[in-house]
Write a protein that holds these residues in place. Sequence first.
Motif, PDB file in Angstrom:
ATOM      1  N   ALA A  33       0.895  -1.031   0.064  1.00  0.00           N
ATOM      2  CA  ALA A  33      -0.069   0.031  -0.032  1.00  0.00           C
ATOM      3  C   ALA A  33       1.055   1.384   0.293  1.00  0.00           C
ATOM      4  CB  ALA A  33      -0.817   0.109   1.175  1.00  0.00           C
ATOM      5  N   ASP A  34       2.088   1.299   0.666  1.00  0.00           N
ATOM      6  CA  ASP A  34       3.148   2.405   0.675  1.00  0.00           C
ATOM      7  C   ASP A  34       4.057   2.521  -0.325  1.00  0.00           C
ATOM      8  OD1 ASP A  34       1.727   3.430   2.996  1.00  0.00           O
ATOM      9  OD2 ASP A  34       3.055   2.677   4.571  1.00  0.00           O
ATOM     10  N   ARG A  35       3.738   1.397  -1.326  1.00  0.00           N
ATOM     11  CA  ARG A  35       4.901   1.701  -2.247  1.00  0.00           C
ATOM     12  C   ARG A  35       4.246   1.863  -3.792  1.00  0.00           C
ATOM     13  NH1 ARG A  35       7.683  -3.894  -2.351  1.00  0.00           N
ATOM     14  NH2 ARG A  35       6.019  -4.724  -1.274  1.00  0.00           N
ATOM     15  N   VAL A  36       3.188   1.546  -4.029  1.00  0.00           N
ATOM     16  CA  VAL A  36       2.467   1.654  -5.153  1.00  0.00           C
ATOM     17  C   VAL A  36       2.435   3.326  -5.716  1.00  0.00           C
ATOM     18  CG1 VAL A  36       0.516   1.264  -6.771  1.00  0.00           C
ATOM     19  CG2 VAL A  36       1.034  -0.408  -4.894  1.00  0.00           C
ATOM     20  N   PHE A  37       1.852   3.944  -4.608  1.00  0.00           N
ATOM     21  CA  PHE A  37       1.995   5.608  -5.352  1.00  0.00           C
ATOM     22  C   PHE A  37       2.586   6.404  -4.163  1.00  0.00           C
ATOM     23  CE2 PHE A  37      -2.242   3.872  -6.548  1.00  0.00           C
ATOM     24  CZ  PHE A  37      -2.135   3.881  -7.740  1.00  0.00           C
ATOM     25  N   PRO A  38       2.997   7.489  -4.576  1.00  0.00           N
ATOM     26  CA  PRO A  38       3.932   8.311  -3.734  1.00  0.00           C
ATOM     27  C   PRO A  38       3.093   9.035  -2.495  1.00  0.00           C
ATOM     28  CG  PRO A  38       4.073   9.311  -5.982  1.00  0.00           C
ATOM     29  CD  PRO A  38       2.920   8.223  -5.863  1.00  0.00           C
ATOM     30  N   ASN A  39       3.970   8.944  -1.480  1.00  0.00           N
ATOM     31  CA  ASN A  39       3.394   9.450  -0.276  1.00  0.00           C
ATOM     32  C   ASN A  39       3.482  11.121  -0.194  1.00  0.00           C
ATOM     33  OD1 ASN A  39       2.404   9.179   2.697  1.00  0.00           O
ATOM     34  ND2 ASN A  39       4.559   9.910   3.114  1.00  0.00           N
ATOM     35  N   VAL A  40       2.509  11.819   0.175  1.00  0.00           N
ATOM     36  CA  VAL A  40       2.605  13.262   0.554  1.00  0.00           C
ATOM     37  C   VAL A  40       2.384  13.476   1.886  1.00  0.00           C
ATOM     38  CG1 VAL A  40       1.785  15.343  -0.194  1.00  0.00           C
ATOM     39  CG2 VAL A  40       1.580  13.447  -1.770  1.00  0.00           C
TER      40      VAL A  40
END
Length: 342
Positions: A33-40
Motif C-alpha cells: 500500500a505504501d509502495r504503489v503511489f507516492p506519499n505526500v
Amino acid sequence: MPMISPTPGDVHVNGTLTNLSLAYQQAESNFVADRVFPNVPVTKQSDIYWVWPRDAWNRDEMKHRAPGAESAGTNFEVAQAPYYAPVQAIHHDIPDQVMANADNPLAYDTAATNLVSRKALIRRETSFITNYFVLSKWTLGSIGGSSRSANYNPADASSANANRTLLYWNNAAATPIEDMRRAMTYVQLRSGGFRPNKLTLARPVADVLFDHPSVISRLPTGTADQPVTANERTLAAILGLDEVLIMDGIVNAAKEGLAESNQFFGGKSALLTYSPAAPTLMTPSAGYTFSWTGYLGMTQNGTRIKRFYLSKEASTRVEAEVAFDQKLTGTDLGFFFDNIIQ
C-alpha cells in the motif's frame, strides 16, 4: 513397595526457551500500500490541492505570426480537490500481573508493539484494495473470461476497445504480455502521454504469470544447474516497467472465535498504473497517499505508536494510530484487470 521408574516430567520441569518462540508475524515487505503511489506528508488533517486540466496541454494551437501581429493566445483553468486523513487506532493492553509473571517482560512488550503495528499495515492494505483495486474505480479495464470478446480487436488501441473480456491468463492460449502492453498503450493514449510504469499483482496472478509460456519464452536460455526463472524483475524488464509489486500480504477474513479464513489481498486481479517516483508540482499520478504528519508524533507515513500506563486498569497500553487518505487522483492513469485468472 514396587519400584517405579521416573518419567521425563519427573526429572525435567519445562521452561521457556529463550532462543525460540513462534509468532506468525508477516513481514512488512509483504504489503504494498505504501509502495504503489507516492506519499505526500501533510501538516493538516484536511486541505485542498490543485488539479490541472489535461486537455489544454496537448492541443496544437500555435499559429503563423504576421509582422507586427500578436502571437496566438492559449489558456487553461485549474480546479481544486480535497483530502481528509481520518485517525484510526487500535491497542493492546498488558495487565501488570501478566507483565510481572512473564518470563521475559521485554519480549511481551515488543510482541504487543508488533501486534498493533501489523494491524496498522493490514488496515492500510485493506484501504488500498477498497480505494484502488476495484474495476469500477478506473476509466479503463478488462475482465477475465473463458473466451475473448467477439468484437475484440488486438490491433485497436482505442479506449473503446479496452473494456472487453480477455482470455484467463492461466489459459496457455492467453496472451498476457500482449494484453498488458496494449493496456499500457490505451492508458498512454487516454491520459495524453503517460504510459504506466508500475504493475501491482495479487500473488495468485503473479504465480500464473511467472509460469506462463508467453513469459517463459521471452527469457534467456538457462542451464540445468542455473535455470532462468521469471520473477518481478524479469517481468518488469519484458514489459518496460519501473517496478512490479506483488501483494503477499494475508488477511484473516474470519471474526474472532471463528475458524481461520486466510485470504490474499487483491484476489485474482492486477493493476497497471502511472505514478512519479516522488510527488512534484504539476506532475500527474494515478494515486497519492496524503499522510497527516502534523499530528503529534506521527512518522512520514502518518503512523505513531504510543505506550502509556492506565492506572485504573493497572495495565500498560500499547496503541497504534494511523492518519492517511489514499486518493485516486487519475482514473485514466491506470488499467485494471478484474479476476484475470480462474
